[in-house]
Design a protein around this motif. Sequence first.
Motif, PDB file in Angstrom:
ATOM      1  N   ALA A  25      42.026  46.938  37.970  1.00  0.00           N
ATOM      2  CA  ALA A  25      41.884  46.486  36.304  1.00  0.00           C
ATOM      3  C   ALA A  25      41.902  44.561  36.119  1.00  0.00           C
ATOM      4  O   ALA A  25      42.795  44.329  37.325  1.00  0.00           O
ATOM      5  CB  ALA A  25      43.294  46.246  35.377  1.00  0.00           C
ATOM      6  N   GLU A  26      41.007  43.969  36.004  1.00  0.00           N
ATOM      7  CA  GLU A  26      40.874  42.926  36.792  1.00  0.00           C
ATOM      8  C   GLU A  26      42.060  42.116  35.301  1.00  0.00           C
ATOM      9  O   GLU A  26      42.202  43.046  33.879  1.00  0.00           O
ATOM     10  CB  GLU A  26      39.515  41.928  35.880  1.00  0.00           C
ATOM     11  CG  GLU A  26      39.576  40.873  35.070  1.00  0.00           C
ATOM     12  CD  GLU A  26      38.302  40.424  34.392  1.00  0.00           C
ATOM     13  OE1 GLU A  26      37.928  39.327  35.334  1.00  0.00           O
ATOM     14  OE2 GLU A  26      37.406  40.891  34.290  1.00  0.00           O
ATOM     15  N   VAL A  27      42.446  41.242  35.422  1.00  0.00           N
ATOM     16  CA  VAL A  27      43.641  40.449  34.781  1.00  0.00           C
ATOM     17  C   VAL A  27      43.074  39.284  34.153  1.00  0.00           C
ATOM     18  O   VAL A  27      42.757  38.122  34.264  1.00  0.00           O
ATOM     19  CB  VAL A  27      44.766  39.729  35.276  1.00  0.00           C
ATOM     20  CG1 VAL A  27      46.267  39.336  34.991  1.00  0.00           C
ATOM     21  CG2 VAL A  27      45.591  40.729  36.547  1.00  0.00           C
ATOM     22  N   VAL A  28      43.487  39.365  32.561  1.00  0.00           N
ATOM     23  CA  VAL A  28      42.542  38.260  31.901  1.00  0.00           C
ATOM     24  C   VAL A  28      43.536  37.871  31.230  1.00  0.00           C
ATOM     25  O   VAL A  28      44.570  38.281  30.230  1.00  0.00           O
ATOM     26  CB  VAL A  28      41.180  38.268  31.280  1.00  0.00           C
ATOM     27  CG1 VAL A  28      40.554  37.816  30.153  1.00  0.00           C
ATOM     28  CG2 VAL A  28      40.410  39.237  31.699  1.00  0.00           C
ATOM     29  N   SER A  29      43.287  36.142  31.122  1.00  0.00           N
ATOM     30  CA  SER A  29      45.085  35.735  30.231  1.00  0.00           C
ATOM     31  C   SER A  29      45.930  36.469  30.453  1.00  0.00           C
ATOM     32  O   SER A  29      46.963  36.739  29.246  1.00  0.00           O
ATOM     33  CB  SER A  29      44.233  35.705  28.859  1.00  0.00           C
ATOM     34  OG  SER A  29      43.260  35.100  28.563  1.00  0.00           O
ATOM     35  N   GLY A  30      45.986  36.602  31.441  1.00  0.00           N
ATOM     36  CA  GLY A  30      47.996  36.715  31.933  1.00  0.00           C
ATOM     37  C   GLY A  30      48.062  38.549  31.518  1.00  0.00           C
ATOM     38  O   GLY A  30      49.295  39.174  31.481  1.00  0.00           O
ATOM     39  N   VAL A  31      47.358  39.754  31.242  1.00  0.00           N
ATOM     40  CA  VAL A  31      46.719  40.343  30.933  1.00  0.00           C
ATOM     41  C   VAL A  31      46.089  41.875  30.850  1.00  0.00           C
ATOM     42  O   VAL A  31      45.138  41.343  31.680  1.00  0.00           O
ATOM     43  CB  VAL A  31      46.541  41.218  29.332  1.00  0.00           C
ATOM     44  CG1 VAL A  31      46.236  41.840  28.498  1.00  0.00           C
ATOM     45  CG2 VAL A  31      47.616  39.849  28.185  1.00  0.00           C
ATOM     46  N   CYS A  32      46.493  42.772  31.888  1.00  0.00           N
ATOM     47  CA  CYS A  32      46.331  43.586  32.532  1.00  0.00           C
ATOM     48  C   CYS A  32      45.257  44.696  31.663  1.00  0.00           C
ATOM     49  O   CYS A  32      46.231  45.124  30.632  1.00  0.00           O
ATOM     50  CB  CYS A  32      47.188  45.027  33.060  1.00  0.00           C
ATOM     51  SG  CYS A  32      46.300  46.539  33.706  1.00  0.00           S
TER      52      CYS A  32
END
Length: 71
Positions: A25-32
Amino acid sequence: MAERIDRELMRRYDEIAHSVADPVAEVVSGVCTGCGVRLNSMLCAELARDQRILYCEHCGRILYSRRATGI
């Protein structure tokens, strides 16, 4: 290609793949993006350093950041 991947990492990937559809999973803005949980700031900072494989503390997915990898 599987021959070039660390066996322990491949074992862990297969283990995760048996329990969730997308084991990475990518982390975007600190969210999984796999589970939607906000990651703690220490884990995000370590992910940005891109020095080792990290896992989501909530869902267990292997994490990556486009910013850290340059993708």
